[in-house]
Design an enzyme around this catalytic site. Sequence first.
Site, PDB file in Angstrom:
ATOM      1  N   CYS A   1       0.701  -1.239   0.018  1.00 25.17           N
ATOM      2  CA  CYS A   1      -0.052   0.094   0.075  1.00 25.17           C
ATOM      3  C   CYS A   1       0.836   1.233  -0.147  1.00 25.17           C
ATOM      4  O   CYS A   1       1.623   1.777  -1.067  1.00 25.17           O
ATOM      5  CB  CYS A   1      -0.870  -0.179   1.165  1.00 25.17           C
ATOM      6  SG  CYS A   1      -2.530   0.785   0.611  1.00 25.17           S
TER       7      CYS A   1
ATOM      8  N   HIS B   1      -3.681  -5.078   0.726  1.00 26.31           N
ATOM      9  CA  HIS B   1      -3.103  -5.507   1.915  1.00 26.31           C
ATOM     10  C   HIS B   1      -3.373  -7.129   2.174  1.00 26.31           C
ATOM     11  O   HIS B   1      -4.317  -7.491   2.834  1.00 26.31           O
ATOM     12  CB  HIS B   1      -3.997  -4.933   2.992  1.00 26.31           C
ATOM     13  CG  HIS B   1      -3.750  -3.325   3.124  1.00 26.31           C
ATOM     14  ND1 HIS B   1      -2.668  -2.795   3.898  1.00 26.31           N
ATOM     15  CD2 HIS B   1      -4.119  -2.268   2.447  1.00 26.31           C
ATOM     16  CE1 HIS B   1      -2.615  -1.608   3.856  1.00 26.31           C
ATOM     17  NE2 HIS B   1      -3.488  -1.143   2.906  1.00 26.31           N
TER      18      HIS B   1
ATOM     19  N   GLU C   1      -1.721  -8.801   4.360  1.00 29.59           N
ATOM     20  CA  GLU C   1      -1.564  -9.181   5.528  1.00 29.59           C
ATOM     21  C   GLU C   1      -2.919  -9.145   6.297  1.00 29.59           C
ATOM     22  O   GLU C   1      -2.919  -9.967   7.338  1.00 29.59           O
ATOM     23  CB  GLU C   1      -0.624  -7.923   6.330  1.00 29.59           C
ATOM     24  CG  GLU C   1      -1.301  -6.602   6.694  1.00 29.59           C
ATOM     25  CD  GLU C   1      -1.496  -5.654   5.562  1.00 29.59           C
ATOM     26  OE1 GLU C   1      -1.109  -6.181   4.453  1.00 29.59           O
ATOM     27  OE2 GLU C   1      -1.556  -4.583   5.596  1.00 29.59           O
TER      28      GLU C   1
END
Length: 268
Positions: A112, A226, A228
Site C-alpha cells: 500500500c 493488503h 496481511e
Amino acid sequence: MRPLIGISCCVKPFGPSGMPNHAASDHYVRVVLGPVGGMPVLLPAAGEDVSRELLSRLDGLLLTGSRSNVCPVYYDGPDHAEGTPEDQARDATTLPLIRAAIAAGVPLLAICRGFQELNVALGGSLDQRVQDLEGRMDHSTPTDQTIARVRTGKAHPVRIEPGSSLARLWAGLDYDAGTVPVNSLHNQAVRRPAPRLRPEAWAPDGTIEAASIEDAPGFALGVQWHPEYDWERDALSRRIFDRFGQAAVSHAARRNAGAGLPTPIAAE
Ligand SMILES: N[C@@H](CCC(=O)NCCCC(=O)O)C(=O)O
C-alpha cells in the site's frame, strides 16, 4: 535462527499528550512471525538515510501501509490538500532505504503506502485522490469505518499479467487471473510508473495494483492491497509472504556465509 525482517514504522501521536511514537500495525509483526518465518525488527522513521547502518544487518524489508502519504516534493506533485496526513520522517527513511535494498538484493515487499514509496523512490509519481479522477473508482475506505470486515474486506477484482512474477509466485494455486479479489484502503495510487517499475496487476479502472522491479537482483514486489489482512484465509495472500520469507532465508544464508555464521532457517 530466523531471518531478520525490517518493518517500517510511522511517527504517530500516542496517548493523551499526543507524544510522537514510532509505530507499525500488529498485523505486520504477526505476518512476519507467521508465514514469513522471520524475526520482526521495527525500523524507526529516523528522518534520515540509515540504509548503510541497517541493510548489512537485515535479511528482508517490509514496507507497511499507513494513512499518511508520501510528500509530493519527492515526485514533483502538487501540494496535498489541506489536512492530508504526511510523515516526512518516514519518507526520509524509507525512500533511500528502498533504493539501497533493491541495489543490494535485500528482499523487499512493499504494501500500500509502501508500494507508493517503491514507485516514488525509483522515480515515479502518484495521483493523490484517485476517486476524484474521471473514470476512476473510489479505492478508499472511510476513516471512521470501524467494522473490520467492511474496512478490510475484498473490495474489487484485479487482473494479473500472465507470465508476470506475481503469476509465477502464485503458480499451482487455483485462481482466476482476470478477477482476483483484493481489499482496498487507499486514496493515492501510481500515476507515472518509475522507469524500472513493471506493472503486473490492474484494477478495473486501470489503477496499477501490483508491480515488480526490472533487473532487481533480489525479491522485490509491491502490492497496493493488503495481503496481511487475508493470509490466514486465502492461499494467494499467504503465498506472497511464504515466498518473501524464502527469499529472506536465502539472503540470510548468503549474508551469514560471508560472515562465517550459521545459516538461518525459516520457522516451520
Ligand atoms: N495513505 C496512502 C496509503 C494507504 C494505506 O497504506 N492504507 C493503509 C491504511 C492502514 C489501515 O487502515 O489499515 C493512500 O491513502 O493511498
